[in-house]
Design a protein around this motif. Sequence first.
Motif, short mmCIF file in Angstrom:
data_model
loop_
_atom_site.label_atom_id
_atom_site.label_comp_id
_atom_site.label_asym_id
_atom_site.label_seq_id
_atom_site.Cartn_x
_atom_site.Cartn_y
_atom_site.Cartn_z
N LYS A 59 0.84 -1.21 0.00
CA LYS A 59 0.00 0.00 0.00
C LYS A 59 0.87 1.25 0.00
O LYS A 59 0.59 2.21 -0.72
CB LYS A 59 -0.93 0.01 1.22
CG LYS A 59 -2.07 -0.97 1.13
CD LYS A 59 -2.92 -0.94 2.39
CE LYS A 59 -4.05 -1.93 2.35
NZ LYS A 59 -4.83 -1.94 3.59
N LYS A 62 2.39 1.57 -3.37
CA LYS A 62 1.38 2.03 -4.32
C LYS A 62 1.21 3.54 -4.23
O LYS A 62 1.18 4.23 -5.26
CB LYS A 62 0.04 1.34 -4.05
CG LYS A 62 -1.06 1.78 -4.99
CD LYS A 62 -2.40 1.18 -4.60
CE LYS A 62 -3.49 1.74 -5.50
NZ LYS A 62 -4.81 1.52 -4.98
N LYS A 63 1.13 4.08 -3.01
CA LYS A 63 1.00 5.53 -2.85
C LYS A 63 2.20 6.26 -3.43
O LYS A 63 2.06 7.27 -4.11
CB LYS A 63 0.83 5.88 -1.37
CG LYS A 63 -0.53 5.58 -0.83
CD LYS A 63 -0.65 6.00 0.63
CE LYS A 63 -2.03 5.64 1.17
NZ LYS A 63 -2.18 6.04 2.57
N ARG A 64 3.40 5.71 -3.17
CA ARG A 64 4.62 6.34 -3.68
C ARG A 64 4.62 6.33 -5.21
O ARG A 64 4.92 7.35 -5.85
CB ARG A 64 5.85 5.60 -3.15
CG ARG A 64 7.17 6.26 -3.52
CD ARG A 64 8.37 5.43 -3.10
NE ARG A 64 8.50 4.20 -3.87
CZ ARG A 64 8.98 4.14 -5.11
NH1 ARG A 64 9.34 5.24 -5.73
NH2 ARG A 64 9.07 2.98 -5.74
N LEU A 65 4.23 5.22 -5.79
CA LEU A 65 4.20 5.12 -7.25
C LEU A 65 3.12 6.01 -7.86
O LEU A 65 3.31 6.58 -8.93
CB LEU A 65 4.00 3.66 -7.68
CG LEU A 65 5.19 2.73 -7.40
CD1 LEU A 65 4.82 1.28 -7.72
CD2 LEU A 65 6.41 3.15 -8.19
N GLU A 66 1.98 6.14 -7.17
CA GLU A 66 0.92 7.03 -7.67
C GLU A 66 1.41 8.47 -7.68
O GLU A 66 1.12 9.22 -8.62
CB GLU A 66 -0.34 6.88 -6.82
CG GLU A 66 -1.11 5.61 -7.11
CD GLU A 66 -2.28 5.37 -6.16
OE1 GLU A 66 -2.32 6.02 -5.08
OE2 GLU A 66 -3.13 4.54 -6.49
N LYS A 67 2.16 8.88 -6.64
CA LYS A 67 2.72 10.23 -6.62
C LYS A 67 3.71 10.41 -7.76
O LYS A 67 3.75 11.45 -8.41
CB LYS A 67 3.41 10.50 -5.28
CG LYS A 67 2.46 10.72 -4.13
CD LYS A 67 3.20 10.98 -2.84
CE LYS A 67 2.25 11.14 -1.67
NZ LYS A 67 2.98 11.34 -0.41
N LYS A 68 4.51 9.39 -8.01
CA LYS A 68 5.49 9.46 -9.08
C LYS A 68 4.79 9.58 -10.43
O LYS A 68 5.21 10.36 -11.29
CB LYS A 68 6.40 8.23 -9.06
CG LYS A 68 7.54 8.30 -10.04
CD LYS A 68 8.51 7.16 -9.85
CE LYS A 68 9.68 7.31 -10.82
NZ LYS A 68 10.67 6.26 -10.61
N ILE A 69 3.72 8.81 -10.61
CA ILE A 69 2.96 8.89 -11.87
C ILE A 69 2.38 10.28 -12.05
O ILE A 69 2.44 10.85 -13.14
CB ILE A 69 1.85 7.81 -11.91
CG1 ILE A 69 2.47 6.44 -12.16
CG2 ILE A 69 0.81 8.12 -12.97
CD1 ILE A 69 1.51 5.29 -12.07
N THR A 70 1.85 10.87 -10.99
CA THR A 70 1.30 12.21 -11.06
C THR A 70 2.39 13.21 -11.45
O THR A 70 2.18 14.08 -12.31
CB THR A 70 0.68 12.61 -9.71
OG1 THR A 70 -0.34 11.66 -9.38
CG2 THR A 70 0.08 13.99 -9.74
N ASP A 73 3.25 12.67 -15.08
CA ASP A 73 2.19 13.20 -15.94
C ASP A 73 2.35 14.71 -16.11
O ASP A 73 2.20 15.24 -17.20
CB ASP A 73 0.81 12.87 -15.38
CG ASP A 73 0.43 11.41 -15.58
OD1 ASP A 73 1.10 10.72 -16.38
OD2 ASP A 73 -0.54 10.96 -14.94
#
Length: 127
Positions: A59, A62-70, A73
């Motif tokens: 989890k 996942k949060k770290r990767l979501e921030k990286k994706i943002t 982007d």
Amino acid sequence: MTCVTQYNAARLACTHKATPGTCDQRLSHTDAEIAKSVELRQTGLGQRQTTFESLENLKKEKKRLEKKITSLDASLLLYAKKLADLVKEKVQIKEIPELSAEELEEAKRLRDDFEKQRNNFKGLTWM
């Protein structure tokens, strides 16, 4: 008939009793099963805890990767805008007409004439 009655009475009395050694054997077997079940339960609890910790780590990842994706982007949007601006600039550059050799010569001649006239005014003083 007395024998049958005595037999039934003895059988009834013995149905709730174990033969010698059977209780010890059953207790030993039950103790072994309890120990095995306790060990399996402990193993299961350890696996559950390890799995839960792995899930928590996933989890966080996942949060770290979501921030990286943002963040990526946002960078991609900036690159796309810069690319669009550069393509637009390239089109504008291609649309600018180039000076001909005659026009260049004329511009050079005019510059030289202006330089001469400017040099003529250098010695003048204003009153």
